[in-house]
Design a protein around this motif. Sequence first.
Motif, PDB file in Angstrom:
ATOM      1  N   CYS A 162       0.856  -1.186   0.000  1.00  0.00           N
ATOM      2  CA  CYS A 162       0.000   0.000   0.000  1.00  0.00           C
ATOM      3  C   CYS A 162       0.891   1.235   0.000  1.00  0.00           C
ATOM      4  O   CYS A 162       2.064   1.185   0.373  1.00  0.00           O
ATOM      5  CB  CYS A 162      -0.948   0.007   1.191  1.00  0.00           C
ATOM      6  SG  CYS A 162      -0.151   0.274   2.773  1.00  0.00           S
ATOM      7  N   ASN A 163       0.316   2.331  -0.443  1.00  0.00           N
ATOM      8  CA  ASN A 163       0.995   3.614  -0.432  1.00  0.00           C
ATOM      9  C   ASN A 163      -0.033   4.663  -0.825  1.00  0.00           C
ATOM     10  O   ASN A 163      -1.166   4.338  -1.210  1.00  0.00           O
ATOM     11  CB  ASN A 163       2.166   3.640  -1.417  1.00  0.00           C
ATOM     12  CG  ASN A 163       3.281   4.582  -0.990  1.00  0.00           C
ATOM     13  OD1 ASN A 163       3.020   5.676  -0.496  1.00  0.00           O
ATOM     14  ND2 ASN A 163       4.511   4.161  -1.154  1.00  0.00           N
ATOM     15  N   SER A 186       4.060   8.567  -2.240  1.00  0.00           N
ATOM     16  CA  SER A 186       4.870   9.573  -1.570  1.00  0.00           C
ATOM     17  C   SER A 186       5.607   9.066  -0.338  1.00  0.00           C
ATOM     18  O   SER A 186       6.440   9.780   0.213  1.00  0.00           O
ATOM     19  CB  SER A 186       3.976  10.752  -1.163  1.00  0.00           C
ATOM     20  OG  SER A 186       2.954  10.310  -0.297  1.00  0.00           O
ATOM     21  N   LEU A 187       5.305   7.874   0.086  1.00  0.00           N
ATOM     22  CA  LEU A 187       5.905   7.344   1.309  1.00  0.00           C
ATOM     23  C   LEU A 187       6.885   6.219   0.997  1.00  0.00           C
ATOM     24  O   LEU A 187       6.763   5.569  -0.046  1.00  0.00           O
ATOM     25  CB  LEU A 187       4.806   6.823   2.234  1.00  0.00           C
ATOM     26  CG  LEU A 187       3.770   7.847   2.663  1.00  0.00           C
ATOM     27  CD1 LEU A 187       2.634   7.174   3.421  1.00  0.00           C
ATOM     28  CD2 LEU A 187       4.419   8.923   3.514  1.00  0.00           C
ATOM     29  N   PRO A 188       7.844   6.002   1.888  1.00  0.00           N
ATOM     30  CA  PRO A 188       8.725   4.843   1.705  1.00  0.00           C
ATOM     31  C   PRO A 188       7.902   3.557   1.655  1.00  0.00           C
ATOM     32  O   PRO A 188       6.960   3.380   2.429  1.00  0.00           O
ATOM     33  CB  PRO A 188       9.619   4.881   2.941  1.00  0.00           C
ATOM     34  CG  PRO A 188       9.580   6.301   3.407  1.00  0.00           C
ATOM     35  CD  PRO A 188       8.195   6.794   3.091  1.00  0.00           C
ATOM     36  N   TRP A 189       8.261   2.678   0.777  1.00  0.00           N
ATOM     37  CA  TRP A 189       7.531   1.426   0.641  1.00  0.00           C
ATOM     38  C   TRP A 189       7.759   0.529   1.855  1.00  0.00           C
ATOM     39  O   TRP A 189       8.855   0.453   2.397  1.00  0.00           O
ATOM     40  CB  TRP A 189       7.964   0.692  -0.626  1.00  0.00           C
ATOM     41  CG  TRP A 189       7.583   1.413  -1.874  1.00  0.00           C
ATOM     42  CD1 TRP A 189       8.356   2.267  -2.609  1.00  0.00           C
ATOM     43  CD2 TRP A 189       6.299   1.384  -2.524  1.00  0.00           C
ATOM     44  NE1 TRP A 189       7.648   2.751  -3.673  1.00  0.00           N
ATOM     45  CE2 TRP A 189       6.373   2.227  -3.653  1.00  0.00           C
ATOM     46  CE3 TRP A 189       5.094   0.722  -2.274  1.00  0.00           C
ATOM     47  CZ2 TRP A 189       5.305   2.439  -4.522  1.00  0.00           C
ATOM     48  CZ3 TRP A 189       4.025   0.924  -3.133  1.00  0.00           C
ATOM     49  CH2 TRP A 189       4.141   1.772  -4.249  1.00  0.00           C
ATOM     50  N   GLY A 190       6.686  -0.148   2.245  1.00  0.00           N
ATOM     51  CA  GLY A 190       6.792  -1.140   3.302  1.00  0.00           C
ATOM     52  C   GLY A 190       7.373  -2.434   2.763  1.00  0.00           C
ATOM     53  O   GLY A 190       7.814  -2.507   1.610  1.00  0.00           O
ATOM     54  N   GLN A 191       7.311  -3.464   3.601  1.00  0.00           N
ATOM     55  CA  GLN A 191       7.878  -4.745   3.193  1.00  0.00           C
ATOM     56  C   GLN A 191       6.926  -5.536   2.306  1.00  0.00           C
ATOM     57  O   GLN A 191       7.332  -6.500   1.663  1.00  0.00           O
ATOM     58  CB  GLN A 191       8.236  -5.590   4.424  1.00  0.00           C
ATOM     59  CG  GLN A 191       7.076  -6.363   5.055  1.00  0.00           C
ATOM     60  CD  GLN A 191       6.078  -5.487   5.787  1.00  0.00           C
ATOM     61  OE1 GLN A 191       6.305  -4.299   6.009  1.00  0.00           O
ATOM     62  NE2 GLN A 191       4.964  -6.096   6.196  1.00  0.00           N
ATOM     63  N   GLY A 192       5.680  -5.114   2.257  1.00  0.00           N
ATOM     64  CA  GLY A 192       4.699  -5.829   1.454  1.00  0.00           C
ATOM     65  C   GLY A 192       4.232  -7.101   2.134  1.00  0.00           C
ATOM     66  O   GLY A 192       4.751  -7.515   3.178  1.00  0.00           O
ATOM     67  N   THR A 193       3.227  -7.720   1.537  1.00  0.00           N
ATOM     68  CA  THR A 193       2.720  -8.991   2.038  1.00  0.00           C
ATOM     69  C   THR A 193       2.524  -9.932   0.846  1.00  0.00           C
ATOM     70  O   THR A 193       1.966  -9.543  -0.174  1.00  0.00           O
ATOM     71  CB  THR A 193       1.421  -8.794   2.841  1.00  0.00           C
ATOM     72  OG1 THR A 193       1.037 -10.020   3.451  1.00  0.00           O
ATOM     73  CG2 THR A 193       0.283  -8.248   1.997  1.00  0.00           C
ATOM     74  N   GLN A 194       3.022 -11.142   0.993  1.00  0.00           N
ATOM     75  CA  GLN A 194       3.034 -12.102  -0.119  1.00  0.00           C
ATOM     76  C   GLN A 194       1.687 -12.798  -0.248  1.00  0.00           C
ATOM     77  O   GLN A 194       1.181 -13.373   0.725  1.00  0.00           O
ATOM     78  CB  GLN A 194       4.121 -13.149   0.104  1.00  0.00           C
ATOM     79  CG  GLN A 194       4.157 -14.254  -0.950  1.00  0.00           C
ATOM     80  CD  GLN A 194       4.631 -13.771  -2.304  1.00  0.00           C
ATOM     81  OE1 GLN A 194       5.667 -13.101  -2.412  1.00  0.00           O
ATOM     82  NE2 GLN A 194       3.892 -14.118  -3.351  1.00  0.00           N
ATOM     83  N   VAL A 195       1.149 -12.747  -1.449  1.00  0.00           N
ATOM     84  CA  VAL A 195      -0.062 -13.498  -1.786  1.00  0.00           C
ATOM     85  C   VAL A 195       0.316 -14.523  -2.843  1.00  0.00           C
ATOM     86  O   VAL A 195       0.850 -14.166  -3.890  1.00  0.00           O
ATOM     87  CB  VAL A 195      -1.169 -12.570  -2.313  1.00  0.00           C
ATOM     88  CG1 VAL A 195      -2.349 -13.395  -2.830  1.00  0.00           C
ATOM     89  CG2 VAL A 195      -1.621 -11.611  -1.223  1.00  0.00           C
TER      90      VAL A 195
END
Length: 115
Positions: free
Chosen positions: A96-97, A102-111
């Motif tokens: 998400c962003n 505009s924000l640093p990317w998170g680690q994400g979540t694997q689907v």
Amino acid sequence: RLVESGGALVQAGGSLRLSCLASGMITSVFNPNDWAWYRQAPGKQRELVARIAGIRSTNYADSAKGRFTISRDNARKMVYLQMNSLKPDDTAVYYCNTVEESLPWGQGTQVTVSS
């Protein structure tokens, strides 16, 4: 920072609900932003999957229309993605962003969707 969760290994046709917490962000910053979910499959560029402006104005990539629903909870600084009728092509890391990224990317979540 952005913290995504809810990803898992599911069979085709299954459902998942992804969550994104804008940790440390005050609501006066969170609320005015339009938010989006993105995904990146192996070997492919990151793509926008769904976006939400305000509380109810939503748009979806063609691949997500009719199957995914984006929502937000401003009080909790959360953005959600309900994914139904999952397909193997939905396999990716989901992020998400803001719509402006505009924000640093998170680690994400694997689907991962198995056939």
